[in-house]
Each structure stands twice: as structure tokens, then as C-alpha cells.
Design an enzyme around this catalytic site. Structure first.
Site, PDB file in Angstrom:
ATOM      1  N   GLY A 241      -4.546   0.539   3.138  1.00 43.73           N
ATOM      2  CA  GLY A 241      -4.626   1.932   3.573  1.00 43.73           C
ATOM      3  C   GLY A 241      -5.969   2.294   4.198  1.00 43.73           C
ATOM      4  O   GLY A 241      -6.267   3.463   4.398  1.00 43.73           O
TER       5      GLY A 241
ATOM      6  N   GLU B 231      -2.532  -8.883  -1.364  1.00 46.52           N
ATOM      7  CA  GLU B 231      -3.028  -7.640  -0.773  1.00 46.52           C
ATOM      8  C   GLU B 231      -4.470  -7.397  -1.201  1.00 46.52           C
ATOM      9  O   GLU B 231      -4.712  -6.854  -2.283  1.00 46.52           O
ATOM     10  CB  GLU B 231      -2.175  -6.461  -1.250  1.00 46.52           C
ATOM     11  CG  GLU B 231      -0.707  -6.595  -0.912  1.00 46.52           C
ATOM     12  CD  GLU B 231      -0.034  -5.234  -0.851  1.00 46.52           C
ATOM     13  OE1 GLU B 231       0.562  -4.951   0.177  1.00 46.52           O
ATOM     14  OE2 GLU B 231      -0.137  -4.457  -1.804  1.00 46.52           O
TER      15      GLU B 231
ATOM     16  N   GLY C  39       2.585  -0.778   4.072  1.00 50.25           N
ATOM     17  CA  GLY C  39       2.560   0.587   3.555  1.00 50.25           C
ATOM     18  C   GLY C  39       2.712   1.588   4.682  1.00 50.25           C
ATOM     19  O   GLY C  39       3.817   1.903   5.126  1.00 50.25           O
ATOM     20  N   GLY C  40       1.572   2.078   5.181  1.00 54.00           N
ATOM     21  CA  GLY C  40       1.564   3.147   6.191  1.00 54.00           C
ATOM     22  C   GLY C  40       2.533   2.932   7.348  1.00 54.00           C
ATOM     23  O   GLY C  40       3.283   3.845   7.717  1.00 54.00           O
TER      24      GLY C  40
ATOM     25  N   ASN D 177       6.740  -0.647   1.894  1.00 57.95           N
ATOM     26  CA  ASN D 177       6.440   0.036   0.639  1.00 57.95           C
ATOM     27  C   ASN D 177       6.119   1.490   0.979  1.00 57.95           C
ATOM     28  O   ASN D 177       5.040   1.783   1.478  1.00 57.95           O
ATOM     29  CB  ASN D 177       5.237  -0.667  -0.017  1.00 57.95           C
ATOM     30  CG  ASN D 177       4.723   0.065  -1.236  1.00 57.95           C
ATOM     31  OD1 ASN D 177       5.362   0.978  -1.753  1.00 57.95           O
ATOM     32  ND2 ASN D 177       3.556  -0.346  -1.717  1.00 57.95           N
ATOM     33  N   TRP D 178       7.085   2.365   0.718  1.00 58.84           N
ATOM     34  CA  TRP D 178       6.896   3.772   1.107  1.00 58.84           C
ATOM     35  C   TRP D 178       5.919   4.491   0.186  1.00 58.84           C
ATOM     36  O   TRP D 178       5.503   5.609   0.486  1.00 58.84           O
ATOM     37  CB  TRP D 178       8.237   4.521   1.098  1.00 58.84           C
ATOM     38  CG  TRP D 178       9.234   4.034   2.113  1.00 58.84           C
ATOM     39  CD1 TRP D 178       9.074   3.021   3.019  1.00 58.84           C
ATOM     40  CD2 TRP D 178      10.545   4.568   2.329  1.00 58.84           C
ATOM     41  NE1 TRP D 178      10.224   2.895   3.779  1.00 58.84           N
ATOM     42  CE2 TRP D 178      11.141   3.826   3.375  1.00 58.84           C
ATOM     43  CE3 TRP D 178      11.304   5.593   1.736  1.00 58.84           C
ATOM     44  CZ2 TRP D 178      12.431   4.088   3.833  1.00 58.84           C
ATOM     45  CZ3 TRP D 178      12.586   5.850   2.191  1.00 58.84           C
ATOM     46  CH2 TRP D 178      13.140   5.103   3.231  1.00 58.84           C
ATOM     47  N   LYS D 179       5.590   3.864  -0.929  1.00 61.18           N
ATOM     48  CA  LYS D 179       4.704   4.508  -1.927  1.00 61.18           C
ATOM     49  C   LYS D 179       5.261   5.892  -2.293  1.00 61.18           C
ATOM     50  O   LYS D 179       6.482   6.070  -2.272  1.00 61.18           O
ATOM     51  CB  LYS D 179       3.271   4.554  -1.419  1.00 61.18           C
ATOM     52  CG  LYS D 179       2.789   3.174  -0.967  1.00 61.18           C
ATOM     53  CD  LYS D 179       1.317   3.088  -0.758  1.00 61.18           C
ATOM     54  CE  LYS D 179       0.954   1.667  -0.323  1.00 61.18           C
ATOM     55  NZ  LYS D 179      -0.470   1.470  -0.161  1.00 61.18           N
TER      56      LYS D 179
ATOM     57  N   SER E 148      -2.984  -2.857   5.671  1.00 62.71           N
ATOM     58  CA  SER E 148      -3.118  -2.415   7.061  1.00 62.71           C
ATOM     59  C   SER E 148      -2.417  -3.350   8.056  1.00 62.71           C
ATOM     60  O   SER E 148      -2.882  -3.514   9.181  1.00 62.71           O
ATOM     61  CB  SER E 148      -4.592  -2.209   7.432  1.00 62.71           C
ATOM     62  OG  SER E 148      -5.192  -1.277   6.534  1.00 62.71           O
TER      63      SER E 148
ATOM     64  N   HIS F  98       1.472  -3.904  -8.002  1.00 62.11           N
ATOM     65  CA  HIS F  98       0.705  -3.388  -6.867  1.00 62.11           C
ATOM     66  C   HIS F  98      -0.667  -2.932  -7.366  1.00 62.11           C
ATOM     67  O   HIS F  98      -0.795  -2.424  -8.475  1.00 62.11           O
ATOM     68  CB  HIS F  98       1.468  -2.226  -6.214  1.00 62.11           C
ATOM     69  CG  HIS F  98       0.878  -1.839  -4.907  1.00 62.11           C
ATOM     70  ND1 HIS F  98      -0.246  -1.057  -4.812  1.00 62.11           N
ATOM     71  CD2 HIS F  98       1.225  -2.169  -3.638  1.00 62.11           C
ATOM     72  CE1 HIS F  98      -0.551  -0.914  -3.534  1.00 62.11           C
ATOM     73  NE2 HIS F  98       0.324  -1.575  -2.806  1.00 62.11           N
TER      74      HIS F  98
ATOM     75  N   GLU G  98      -2.312  -0.411  -6.777  1.00 62.23           N
ATOM     76  CA  GLU G  98      -2.359   1.002  -7.184  1.00 62.23           C
ATOM     77  C   GLU G  98      -1.824   1.168  -8.597  1.00 62.23           C
ATOM     78  O   GLU G  98      -2.297   2.006  -9.364  1.00 62.23           O
ATOM     79  CB  GLU G  98      -1.574   1.859  -6.163  1.00 62.23           C
ATOM     80  CG  GLU G  98      -2.344   1.957  -4.844  1.00 62.23           C
ATOM     81  CD  GLU G  98      -1.502   2.083  -3.600  1.00 62.23           C
ATOM     82  OE1 GLU G  98      -0.304   2.425  -3.692  1.00 62.23           O
ATOM     83  OE2 GLU G  98      -2.052   1.835  -2.504  1.00 62.23           O
TER      84      GLU G  98
HETATM   85  P1  PGA Z   1      -1.019  -0.360   3.924  1.00 58.97           P
HETATM   86  O1  PGA Z   1      -0.463  -0.616   2.431  1.00 58.97           O
HETATM   87  O2  PGA Z   1      -0.108  -1.155   4.833  1.00 58.97           O
HETATM   88  O3  PGA Z   1      -0.877   1.124   4.130  1.00 58.97           O
HETATM   89  O4  PGA Z   1      -2.429  -0.844   3.964  1.00 58.97           O
HETATM   90  C1  PGA Z   1      -0.005  -1.866   2.036  1.00 58.97           C
HETATM   91  C2  PGA Z   1       0.423  -1.833   0.586  1.00 58.97           C
HETATM   92  O5  PGA Z   1      -0.309  -1.268  -0.240  1.00 58.97           O
HETATM   93  O6  PGA Z   1       1.476  -2.376   0.215  1.00 58.97           O
END
Ligand code: PGA
Length: 256
Positions: free
Chosen positions: A177, A171, A238-239, A9-11, A217, A99, A101
Site C-alpha cells: 500500500g 509480501e 490490494g489497491g 485482496n479487497w481488504k 504495490s 496477512h 495487517e
Molecule cells: P497492495 O496490497 O497491492 O495495495 O500493496 C497488497 C496486499 O496487502 O495484499
């Protein structure tokens, strides 16, 4: 049996040019590798979808395309939104919905997420439907029931004929993050409860075919331990999905 999935997930990262470069880097890093059945998905920002789709075609890449969000209406006066048919037209196979977010910053509700799942499935796009508890719920020891309630609301009235066509990502919000990964046992506890809930709703056979990913993470150093758990079928990343090297390492480690 369920194939493991590693989805990136590149966000809101990587403009068009950078996104195409990252996709190309990932295609190169995975070329010719035996992934041992691990399915790989990348979910770039909407404006990058077409470019990444072209990289996938041109390189015969070992990953498929996902979007990060969708709107549940077919077309019309919904400024700024993207319809399922528009994702279909750029060959998106998957779409993340719900998600934390989106829930937190943009006020998405379980009802919205449920409608989005239905709209996507009508177009043959596979939802990656996210759930997860905030820190205060975890600290109160109510995380399992919180997530089970989300799953019940998010799946209400869904018809799942092929369980490989619906994916859940657990999640925990406090782990996203932050560098704080849930332990593999924490992930298993909730992913196992999700599968039991799916079995109550859809029957055991269907529940056994639905992938339940962990997210928060996840990185090359912890992926093996996570996917070793019986109900953790991969990760939403994500990251660590923003560097071809890290992400491809995760894919390879997950398959070992
Ligand atoms: P993260 O994000 O791996 O940077 O913690 C995961 C996500 O929100 O999908």
C-alpha cells in the site's frame, strides 16, 4: 508446472452492493478472454462472500472466491469469527491467512496461522499463506532468514499431498500500500529462498508445485516483470484489485 495466480485482496473495502458490482464488472471484463492458464481469485470482505459467490455462479465467471481470514475452531463461542465450514458453505475455494495487517493489528502469530492452514485444509479450502519482513529487517539485510523462519513455523506439520492446494504470498511489509514495489529481483530473491525452504521440508517435487506469489504495490505496470521471474508465480493484489479495469489488465498482462 505451476499455473500463475492473480489474487485480489479487497481488504476492508466495498460494502455488499459495491462488492457485487465490482465482481460483476470483473466477470464482464474477463468474459470470453483467453487467460492463458492464469488463475484468478477475488477475496472480498466476509459479508460480501455470498453475493460474490452468486455472481460467480450466475455469470460462470473466470475467477474463484477467496476469504480474507478464518478462525481455526469448527464452531462455538468465538464472537465475530468465521469457521472454515462457513467459508465452505459459500463456496470459497481459497482463504488468505497471516496477512501482515492481521499479524500487525490483530496480533496473529505463526502458531495461529499454522492452525488456520490445517483447519482450512481439513475443509478442502486452499490457504494463501502470507509472509514478509518489515522495513527494519530488510534494512538490516536479514529479510531472507526472517521469511524462511516464518515459512518453517507456518508450515509445521502440514501434509501437502497436492501442491496446487497450498499457496504462499511473499509480501514485504514496506511495499504494501505504499507504492514502493520490491524490484522483480528482490521478489525473486525471497520467493526463490521460500521455494528452497519448501523443498527442504516437503521435497523438491512438492515445492515445485506450490505457487509463491508476490504482493506489495503490484499493478498493471509491473506485473509482467514480476511474473517473468522463475520463482514468482503471480501476485496478491490490494489497491489495484479494487477496479475491475486495472485488475483484469493485470490478469491479461500476467498471461502474455
Ligand atoms: P497492495 O496490497 O497491492 O495495495 O500493496 C497488497 C496486499 O496487502 O495484499
Amino acid at each position: 508446472m505451476r499455473n500463475l495466480m492473480i489474487a485480489g485482496n479487497w481488504k476492508m473495502n466495498k460494502n455488499y452492493t459495491e462488492g457485487v458490482e465490482l465482481a460483476q464488472g470483473l466477470a464482464d471484463a474477463l468474459a470470453g478472454k483467453d487467460l492463458n492458464g492464469v488463475e484468478v481469485v477475488v477475496c472480498p470482505p466476509t459479508v460480501d462472500l455470498k453475493g460474490v459467490s452468486e455472481v460467480i455462479d450466475q455469470t460462470n465467471a473466470q475467477f474463484s472466491l477467496g476469504a480474507q481470514n478464518v478462525y481455526f475452531e469448527e464452531s462455538g463461542a468465538f464472537t465475530g469469527e468465521t469457521a472454515p465450514s462457513m467459508l465452505e458453505a459459500v463456496n470459497a475455494t481459497y482463504c488468505i491467512i497471516g496477512h501482515s495487517e492481521r499479524r500487525g493489528y490483530f496480533g496473529e502469530t505463526d502458531e495461529d496461522i499454522n492452525k488456520k492452514a490445517k483447519a482450512l485444509m481439513t475443509h478442502g479450502i486452499v490457504p494463501i499463506s502470507c509472509c514478509g519482513e518489515p522495513l527494519e529487517v530488510r534494512e538490516a539485510g536479514k529479510h531472507v532468514e526472517f521469511v524462511v523462519d516464518q515459512i518453517k513455523a507456518d508450515t509445521e506439520g502440514l501434509e501437502i499431498t497436492d501442491p496446487s492446494k497450498y499457496v504462499i504470498a511473499y509480501e514485504p511489509i514496506w511495499a504494501i500500500g505504499t507504492g514502493k514495489t520490491a524490484t522483480a529481483d528482490d521478489a525473486q530473491e525471497v520467493c526463490g529462498a521460500i521455494r528452497e525452504t519448501l523443498a527442504e521440508i516437503f521435497g523438491k517435487e512438492t515445492a515445485d508445485g506450490i505457487r509463491v506469489l508476490y504482493g506489495g504495490s503490484a499493478k498493471p505496470g509491473n506485473i509482467a516483470e514480476l511474473v517473468a521471474k522463475p520463482d514468482v508465480d503471480g501476485a496478491l493484489v490490494g489497491g489495484a484489485s479494487l477496479k475491475a479495469e486495472d485488475f483484469s489488465q493485470m490478469v491479461i498482462k500476467a498471461g502474455e
